[in-house]
Write a protein that holds these residues in place. Structure first.
Motif, mmCIF file in Angstrom:
data_model
loop_
_atom_site.group_PDB
_atom_site.id
_atom_site.type_symbol
_atom_site.label_atom_id
_atom_site.label_comp_id
_atom_site.label_asym_id
_atom_site.label_seq_id
_atom_site.Cartn_x
_atom_site.Cartn_y
_atom_site.Cartn_z
ATOM 1 N N ARG A 55 0.676 -1.360 -0.103
ATOM 2 C CA ARG A 55 0.154 -0.051 -0.023
ATOM 3 C C ARG A 55 0.952 1.205 -0.189
ATOM 4 N NH1 ARG A 55 -4.674 -1.789 4.275
ATOM 5 N NH2 ARG A 55 -5.933 -2.880 2.800
ATOM 6 N N GLU A 59 0.553 4.731 -6.024
ATOM 7 C CA GLU A 59 -0.098 6.057 -6.025
ATOM 8 C C GLU A 59 -1.489 5.784 -5.640
ATOM 9 O OE1 GLU A 59 0.702 9.010 -6.653
ATOM 10 O OE2 GLU A 59 2.918 8.475 -7.246
ATOM 11 N N ASP A 60 -2.285 6.811 -5.549
ATOM 12 C CA ASP A 60 -3.760 6.888 -5.062
ATOM 13 C C ASP A 60 -4.619 6.023 -5.956
ATOM 14 O OD1 ASP A 60 -2.910 8.349 -3.043
ATOM 15 O OD2 ASP A 60 -3.652 10.201 -4.231
ATOM 16 N N LEU A 63 -4.008 2.296 -5.312
ATOM 17 C CA LEU A 63 -4.553 2.125 -3.872
ATOM 18 C C LEU A 63 -5.956 1.978 -3.638
ATOM 19 C CD1 LEU A 63 -3.523 1.954 -0.823
ATOM 20 C CD2 LEU A 63 -3.773 4.410 -0.791
ATOM 21 N N LEU A 64 -6.691 2.746 -4.337
ATOM 22 C CA LEU A 64 -8.185 2.694 -4.254
ATOM 23 C C LEU A 64 -8.617 1.279 -4.950
ATOM 24 C CD1 LEU A 64 -9.201 6.240 -5.182
ATOM 25 C CD2 LEU A 64 -9.339 5.199 -2.951
ATOM 26 N N GLN A 67 -8.210 -1.023 -1.649
ATOM 27 C CA GLN A 67 -8.703 -0.659 -0.507
ATOM 28 C C GLN A 67 -9.357 -1.635 0.179
ATOM 29 O OE1 GLN A 67 -11.220 2.659 -0.584
ATOM 30 N NE2 GLN A 67 -12.108 2.043 -2.297
#
Length: 121
Positions: A55, A59-60, A63-64, A67
């Protein structure tokens, strides 16, 4: 000797291969690699540390995508399926990109050869 390791964060398909090699090495270095091996049930602490490493190195956007993953192996497989797809369509697009790859698009022969190697792998 410094223990600081710098890994470029996973952006997406463009850097997935290099990222996955580096993160695998990071997990081996930290004795956490069992967490991403099929058929192995790591201790809870090892699994959670491996998941945290994964994690923290993405990057974002990616990551989403992971999640809700509860284990490192689940997150690892999701990222692999998402950014390293297999099948006819994927192979067709790779071949198309390989045929369009020319030396003039790169600043050095090394960059060009690295791209050709990446596409042929």
């Amino acid at each position: 000797m410094s223990d600081k390791i710098s890994i470029e964060k996973l952006i997406g398909q463009s850097n997935y291969e290099v990222w996955s090699l580096r993160v695998q090495s990071l997990l081996v270095k930290g004795s956490l690699s069992d967490a991403i091996e099929e058929g192995v049930t790591p201790k809870g602490e090892i699994d959670q540390k491996a998941l945290a490493n994964i994690r923290l190195t993405i990057e974002d956007g990616p990551l989403l995508q992971i999640q809700y993953s509860k284990t490192a192996l689940e997150a690892w497989k999701l990222l692999k399926n998402l950014y390293s797809p297999k099948g006819f369509s994927s192979e067709f697009l790779i071949c198309k990109e390989l045929f369009k790859t020319t030396l003039s698009k790169y600043s050095s022969i090394e960059e060009y050869l690295n791209k050709v190697k990446q596409l042929t792998d």
